[in-house]
Design a protein around this motif. Structure first.
Motif, PDB file in Angstrom:
ATOM      1  N   SER A 190     -10.598  11.940  -9.216  1.00  0.00           N
ATOM      2  CA  SER A 190     -11.767  12.766  -9.529  1.00  0.00           C
ATOM      3  C   SER A 190     -13.086  12.163  -9.048  1.00  0.00           C
ATOM      4  N   THR A 191     -13.103  10.863  -8.727  1.00  0.00           N
ATOM      5  CA  THR A 191     -14.364  10.241  -8.304  1.00  0.00           C
ATOM      6  C   THR A 191     -14.578  10.263  -6.797  1.00  0.00           C
ATOM      7  N   VAL A 192     -13.533  10.553  -6.038  1.00  0.00           N
ATOM      8  CA  VAL A 192     -13.625  10.528  -4.573  1.00  0.00           C
ATOM      9  C   VAL A 192     -13.527  11.948  -4.027  1.00  0.00           C
ATOM     10  N   SER A 193     -14.465  12.312  -3.172  1.00  0.00           N
ATOM     11  CA  SER A 193     -14.444  13.630  -2.543  1.00  0.00           C
ATOM     12  C   SER A 193     -13.576  13.589  -1.288  1.00  0.00           C
ATOM     13  N   ALA A 194     -12.415  14.207  -1.379  1.00  0.00           N
ATOM     14  CA  ALA A 194     -11.499  14.237  -0.234  1.00  0.00           C
ATOM     15  C   ALA A 194     -12.083  15.045   0.923  1.00  0.00           C
ATOM     16  N   MET A 195     -13.011  15.942   0.618  1.00  0.00           N
ATOM     17  CA  MET A 195     -13.603  16.779   1.663  1.00  0.00           C
ATOM     18  C   MET A 195     -14.732  16.059   2.407  1.00  0.00           C
TER      19      MET A 195
ATOM     20  N   THR B 263       1.548   9.190   8.571  1.00  0.00           N
ATOM     21  CA  THR B 263       2.008   9.113   7.183  1.00  0.00           C
ATOM     22  C   THR B 263       0.995   8.385   6.317  1.00  0.00           C
ATOM     23  N   ILE B 264       0.461   7.279   6.817  1.00  0.00           N
ATOM     24  CA  ILE B 264      -0.553   6.526   6.073  1.00  0.00           C
ATOM     25  C   ILE B 264      -1.780   7.396   5.827  1.00  0.00           C
ATOM     26  N   THR B 265      -2.250   8.078   6.859  1.00  0.00           N
ATOM     27  CA  THR B 265      -3.417   8.954   6.731  1.00  0.00           C
ATOM     28  C   THR B 265      -3.173  10.014   5.662  1.00  0.00           C
ATOM     29  N   THR B 266      -2.014  10.631   5.678  1.00  0.00           N
ATOM     30  CA  THR B 266      -1.680  11.666   4.704  1.00  0.00           C
ATOM     31  C   THR B 266      -1.646  11.099   3.289  1.00  0.00           C
ATOM     32  N   ARG B 267      -1.072   9.915   3.128  1.00  0.00           N
ATOM     33  CA  ARG B 267      -1.006   9.298   1.799  1.00  0.00           C
ATOM     34  C   ARG B 267      -2.400   8.968   1.259  1.00  0.00           C
ATOM     35  N   VAL B 268      -3.260   8.445   2.119  1.00  0.00           N
ATOM     36  CA  VAL B 268      -4.626   8.110   1.688  1.00  0.00           C
ATOM     37  C   VAL B 268      -5.371   9.386   1.288  1.00  0.00           C
ATOM     38  N   LYS B 269      -5.269  10.433   2.110  1.00  0.00           N
ATOM     39  CA  LYS B 269      -5.949  11.696   1.795  1.00  0.00           C
ATOM     40  C   LYS B 269      -5.428  12.280   0.482  1.00  0.00           C
ATOM     41  N   ALA B 270      -4.132  12.159   0.235  1.00  0.00           N
ATOM     42  CA  ALA B 270      -3.546  12.660  -1.013  1.00  0.00           C
ATOM     43  C   ALA B 270      -4.105  11.899  -2.213  1.00  0.00           C
ATOM     44  N   LYS B 271      -4.263  10.581  -2.071  1.00  0.00           N
ATOM     45  CA  LYS B 271      -4.852   9.788  -3.152  1.00  0.00           C
ATOM     46  C   LYS B 271      -6.289  10.217  -3.425  1.00  0.00           C
ATOM     47  N   PHE B 272      -7.033  10.520  -2.373  1.00  0.00           N
ATOM     48  CA  PHE B 272      -8.409  10.989  -2.535  1.00  0.00           C
ATOM     49  C   PHE B 272      -8.426  12.324  -3.287  1.00  0.00           C
ATOM     50  N   ALA B 273      -7.517  13.217  -2.930  1.00  0.00           N
ATOM     51  CA  ALA B 273      -7.464  14.539  -3.550  1.00  0.00           C
ATOM     52  C   ALA B 273      -7.108  14.444  -5.036  1.00  0.00           C
TER      53      ALA B 273
ATOM     54  N   LYS C   5     -14.392   2.997  -4.521  1.00  0.00           N
ATOM     55  CA  LYS C   5     -13.138   3.576  -5.009  1.00  0.00           C
ATOM     56  C   LYS C   5     -12.300   4.092  -3.850  1.00  0.00           C
ATOM     57  N   ALA C   6     -12.929   4.726  -2.868  1.00  0.00           N
ATOM     58  CA  ALA C   6     -12.216   5.220  -1.688  1.00  0.00           C
ATOM     59  C   ALA C   6     -11.544   4.064  -0.953  1.00  0.00           C
ATOM     60  N   GLU C   7     -12.269   2.954  -0.803  1.00  0.00           N
ATOM     61  CA  GLU C   7     -11.692   1.787  -0.132  1.00  0.00           C
ATOM     62  C   GLU C   7     -10.539   1.212  -0.941  1.00  0.00           C
ATOM     63  N   ASP C   8     -10.697   1.135  -2.259  1.00  0.00           N
ATOM     64  CA  ASP C   8      -9.626   0.611  -3.120  1.00  0.00           C
ATOM     65  C   ASP C   8      -8.371   1.474  -3.045  1.00  0.00           C
ATOM     66  N   LEU C   9      -8.549   2.791  -3.064  1.00  0.00           N
ATOM     67  CA  LEU C   9      -7.404   3.694  -2.967  1.00  0.00           C
ATOM     68  C   LEU C   9      -6.683   3.528  -1.626  1.00  0.00           C
ATOM     69  N   ALA C  10      -7.455   3.423  -0.558  1.00  0.00           N
ATOM     70  CA  ALA C  10      -6.857   3.248   0.771  1.00  0.00           C
ATOM     71  C   ALA C  10      -6.137   1.903   0.867  1.00  0.00           C
ATOM     72  N   ARG C  11      -6.749   0.861   0.334  1.00  0.00           N
ATOM     73  CA  ARG C  11      -6.164  -0.481   0.400  1.00  0.00           C
ATOM     74  C   ARG C  11      -4.834  -0.543  -0.352  1.00  0.00           C
ATOM     75  N   GLY C  12      -4.701   0.245  -1.405  1.00  0.00           N
ATOM     76  CA  GLY C  12      -3.480   0.248  -2.202  1.00  0.00           C
ATOM     77  C   GLY C  12      -2.379   1.141  -1.646  1.00  0.00           C
ATOM     78  N   THR C  13      -2.580   1.697  -0.487  1.00  0.00           N
ATOM     79  CA  THR C  13      -1.597   2.588   0.125  1.00  0.00           C
ATOM     80  C   THR C  13      -0.590   1.782   0.949  1.00  0.00           C
ATOM     81  N   PRO C  14       0.707   2.028   0.755  1.00  0.00           N
ATOM     82  CA  PRO C  14       1.720   1.300   1.527  1.00  0.00           C
ATOM     83  C   PRO C  14       1.539   1.471   3.035  1.00  0.00           C
TER      84      PRO C  14
END
Length: 103
Positions: free
Chosen positions: A51-56, A38-48, A81-90
């Motif tokens: 606009s500054t982070v390439s989810a691919m 679930t955490i992995t999916t949430r982080v990938k969704a935030k990346f997608a 930004k990728a690290e910040d998005l991941a860190r902010g994920t529940p």
């Protein structure tokens, strides 16, 4: 009678096999596996969505709440930004940022 005993034995074997396959190395429970997925999916969704982070170009793996980021970023800003998005994920306990910035 033999059919019932054989069916029960087969059902038991299938249940044991399925339970053994559900949890990967070093994970303690099926629940932890589901939480990590679930955490992995949430982080990938935030990346997608960002606009500054390439989810691919950035991979995400989670083990016991520790998120490992890897892959390539176009800039240090994208890496941060990728690290910040991941860190902010529940559910995220810690981040291991192995993203490499392309020269």
């Amino acid at each position: 009678m033999k059919t019932t005993a054989a069916s029960l034995a087969l059902a038991g074997l299938l249940a044991f096999t399925a339970a053994g396959c559900a949890v990967t190395r070093e994970q303690s429970t099926v629940g932890q596996y589901v939480d990590d997925a679930t955490i992995t999916t949430r982080v990938k969704a935030k990346f997608a969505e960002d606009s500054t982070v390439s989810a691919m170009a950035i991979s995400v793996e989670t083990l016991k709440g520790v998120v490992q980021l890897s892959g390539f970023a176009k800039s240090s800003a994208e890496r941060s930004k990728a690290e910040d998005l991941a860190r902010g994920t529940p559910g995220v306990v810690n981040i291991k940022n192995d993203i490499v910035v392309k020269p």
